[in-house]
Write a protein that holds these residues in place. Structure first.
Motif, PDB file in Angstrom:
ATOM      1  N   SER A  74      59.021   5.229  29.095  1.00  0.00           N
ATOM      2  CA  SER A  74      57.789   5.702  29.743  1.00  0.00           C
ATOM      3  C   SER A  74      58.012   6.029  31.209  1.00  0.00           C
ATOM      4  O   SER A  74      57.134   6.615  31.852  1.00  0.00           O
ATOM      5  CB  SER A  74      56.625   4.714  29.624  1.00  0.00           C
ATOM      6  N   GLN A  99      67.740  -5.129  26.224  1.00  0.00           N
ATOM      7  CA  GLN A  99      67.209  -4.885  27.564  1.00  0.00           C
ATOM      8  C   GLN A  99      67.638  -5.972  28.555  1.00  0.00           C
ATOM      9  O   GLN A  99      67.183  -5.990  29.688  1.00  0.00           O
ATOM     10  CB  GLN A  99      65.671  -4.794  27.522  1.00  0.00           C
ATOM     11  N   SER A 140      60.398  -9.119  27.472  1.00  0.00           N
ATOM     12  CA  SER A 140      59.871  -8.311  26.376  1.00  0.00           C
ATOM     13  C   SER A 140      60.810  -7.159  26.032  1.00  0.00           C
ATOM     14  O   SER A 140      61.471  -6.585  26.899  1.00  0.00           O
ATOM     15  CB  SER A 140      58.498  -7.767  26.750  1.00  0.00           C
ATOM     16  N   GLN A 141      60.837  -6.821  24.753  1.00  0.00           N
ATOM     17  CA  GLN A 141      61.638  -5.686  24.297  1.00  0.00           C
ATOM     18  C   GLN A 141      60.918  -4.362  24.507  1.00  0.00           C
ATOM     19  O   GLN A 141      61.516  -3.297  24.390  1.00  0.00           O
ATOM     20  CB  GLN A 141      61.945  -5.847  22.804  1.00  0.00           C
ATOM     21  N   ILE A 142      59.611  -4.426  24.804  1.00  0.00           N
ATOM     22  CA  ILE A 142      58.781  -3.225  24.927  1.00  0.00           C
ATOM     23  C   ILE A 142      58.251  -3.119  26.351  1.00  0.00           C
ATOM     24  O   ILE A 142      57.747  -4.102  26.910  1.00  0.00           O
ATOM     25  CB  ILE A 142      57.601  -3.270  23.935  1.00  0.00           C
ATOM     26  N   THR A 143      58.366  -1.945  26.947  1.00  0.00           N
ATOM     27  CA  THR A 143      57.876  -1.767  28.311  1.00  0.00           C
ATOM     28  C   THR A 143      56.354  -1.637  28.324  1.00  0.00           C
ATOM     29  O   THR A 143      55.736  -1.211  27.360  1.00  0.00           O
ATOM     30  CB  THR A 143      58.493  -0.520  28.961  1.00  0.00           C
ATOM     31  N   GLU A 144      55.785  -2.023  29.466  1.00  0.00           N
ATOM     32  CA  GLU A 144      54.346  -1.927  29.678  1.00  0.00           C
ATOM     33  C   GLU A 144      54.076  -1.399  31.076  1.00  0.00           C
ATOM     34  O   GLU A 144      54.949  -1.446  31.957  1.00  0.00           O
ATOM     35  CB  GLU A 144      53.667  -3.300  29.523  1.00  0.00           C
ATOM     36  N   TYR A 174      59.848  -3.978  31.859  1.00  0.00           N
ATOM     37  CA  TYR A 174      59.870  -4.911  30.743  1.00  0.00           C
ATOM     38  C   TYR A 174      59.173  -6.185  31.218  1.00  0.00           C
ATOM     39  O   TYR A 174      59.689  -6.874  32.103  1.00  0.00           O
ATOM     40  CB  TYR A 174      61.306  -5.233  30.325  1.00  0.00           C
ATOM     41  N   ARG A 203      55.000 -14.542  22.827  1.00  0.00           N
ATOM     42  CA  ARG A 203      55.508 -13.387  23.584  1.00  0.00           C
ATOM     43  C   ARG A 203      55.439 -13.627  25.090  1.00  0.00           C
ATOM     44  O   ARG A 203      54.991 -12.791  25.870  1.00  0.00           O
ATOM     45  CB  ARG A 203      54.744 -12.122  23.184  1.00  0.00           C
TER      46      ARG A 203
END
Length: 484
Positions: A74, A99, A140-144, A174, A203
């Motif tokens: 992103s 990551q 986290s493995q997913i970016t925000e 991350y 999480r």
């Protein structure tokens, strides 16, 4: 009275000076932006083709021109200037740690340094949790979106970066959290959850009063499938129920079930079958209108699930986070389902469809609102319905629709859904030729998708009973067309 006038004038003058300074600075930066050479970034393609992977397993890290880069989905790639290229390595070959990298001095979650971790002893616990035996983190493995960076800061940093004065703003990252330290080590109990007997994390976020060792995911169903799977966000420990890391105001019991409407972000609802109440995230539906009955459990011809009560039809407005009434309940005495999203009440036949309002201009197309509509079919007596065929494509066992007869008319009850271009559950078959065309067993899925566009299927005469609507963009034309 007059003695206060100079002070008031001075205040207004100060405000004008501040506004003038802000405008002046903005103009100066805009001018600088126009004349300056923008900072050139390496593309993802260049890094993938020319960069050297860190490690032999899954990784988001690349070395290029003696610099370490990490992909932050992103927002492109970030340089990690602190990295020691001689000792840089991946924490493990597990995809859940792609990551996370380590060198002789630091542990990195993406491009962020995780403080107080010993890079010599750090190891993976699982699902993004890591520990050096004393300090533990979740990465986290997913970016925000980085909520710590406000809009003003981000715009300022973008200007500085674009002109080569500052570094790239951390718009996405991350997410990472440090866990409470205790004598007992953390262990993975269920996916995304660790516990050491004293603290439990989902999480990376603390789940208060939870028993991590009895934690389980609640059963969930999605769409028209009867196969149960585990919920993505709802857990229970035998006593309490949680949405992510937040308590839901209901006690754990065997009749709790989750349904996932649409399979997207924040798409799950909790159903308490003992009380016939529903919850969205942690919010219970109003007891004033309970019990509720779920009309549609999938999103084939709907943007939202509709809930029936004796007082009316409701939907949960997920943007405004509240339950809204959208019409009278025609099924208060009887509800029979003929096909997916097609129902009758002993007198009339109803079906679901989508109505999305767009406006077009010289600047393109804009979506004003989305809505889910409950229609009542006209000229279709309930006691005359006769199912005559199933529509399958080629040699496939997958059913695309069913064909029904009512009086002299033939109807097409769609099961392909909006993803295949069918925005409503019921269509009128144009004529006998169209019926033979549809029933030809050699038709492919591509043929079926073209039925409505080619005029083989028509929209029947209907009356709109209820409309669950939410706005996407402000459209001036909607101010005088509220009845659509």
């Amino acid at each position: 009275m007059n003695s206060h006038l100079p002070t008031e004038k001075q205040q207004k003058l100060k405000q004008l000076i501040v506004i003038f300074c802000i405008l002046l600075i903005t103009l100066l930066f805009a001018f600088t932006l126009l004349i300056a050479e923008p900072t050139q970034e390496l593309s993802s393609f260049e890094l993938d083709q020319q960069g050297q992977k860190v490690g032999s397993g899954p990784t988001e890290f690349r070395i290029h021109n003696q610099q370490l880069y990490v992909a932050v989905p992103s927002n492109g790639h970030y340089v990690i200037p602190e990295a020691d290229l001689k000792t840089i390595r991946m924490l493990s070959d597990d995809i859940a740690t792609r990551q996370i990298a380590v060198d002789q001095k630091h542990v990195y979650c993406g491009n962020m340094i995780l403080k107080n971790l010993n890079p010599q002893t750090v190891r993976s616990i699982g699902d993004g949790y890591i520990s050096d035996g004393q300090v533990s983190y979740y990465c986290s493995q997913i970016t925000e979106r980085n909520t710590e960076l406000n809009v003003v800061q981000e715009v300022w940093q973008i200007l500085l970066h674009h002109t080569g004065i500052g570094s790239k703003p951390q718009s996405y990252w991350y997410p990472h959290y440090q866990l409470e330290t205790s004598q007992s080590p953390y262990q993975l109990t269920v996916q995304g959850t660790v516990s050491n007997g004293e603290y439990t994390y989902f999480r990376g976020k603390l789940v208060e009063q939870a028993n991590g060792h009895t934690m389980r995911y609640l059963p969930s169903y999605s769409g028209s499938s009867d196969r149960l799977r585990e919920s993505s966000h709802y857990t229970a420990d035998g006593t309490h129920v949680y949405y992510k890391n937040q308590r839901v105001p209901v006690q754990d019991h065997p009749q709790l079930m989750v349904f996932d409407f649409g399979g997207g972000i924040e798409s799950e609802f909790l159903h308490d079958r003992k009380t016939q109440n529903f919850y969205y995230q942690t919010s219970p539906f109003s007891q004033k209108y309970s019990p509720y009955h779920l009309l549609n459990k999938d999103d084939e011809h709907a943007h939202d699930p509709l809930f029936l009560s004796q007082q009316g039809i409701y939907f949960y407005h997920r943007q405004e986070q509240k339950l809204q009434r959208t019409g009278d309940n025609p099924f208060s005495q009887k509800l029979t389902q003929l096909a997916p999203d097609v129902f009758h009440n002993g007198q009339d036949t109803y079906y679901l469809g989508l109505y999305d309002k767009y406006i077009r201009s010289g600047r393109g197309t804009k979506l004003c609102y989305r809505s889910t509509v409950l229609y009542r079919l006209k000229n279709a007596p309930v006691n005359r319905w006769q199912k005559i065929a199933e529509v399958k494509y080629g040699n496939s066992r997958w059913r695309a629709a069913t064909i029904w007869k009512n009086g002299a008319q033939y109807y097409y009850f769609d099961e392909f859904g909006q993803g295949q271009g069918f925005d409503q559950a019921v269509y009128l078959i144009k004529d006998a030729y169209a019926l033979r065309f549809i029933l030809n067993p050699s038709r492919s899925s591509d043929d079926i998708r073209q039925y409505a566009g080619r005029g083989i299927l028509l929209s029947p005469q209907v009356e709109r009973l209820a409309k669950a609507k939410y706005d996407e963009n402000f459209c001036v034309s909607e101010l005088w067309s509220q009845n659509e």
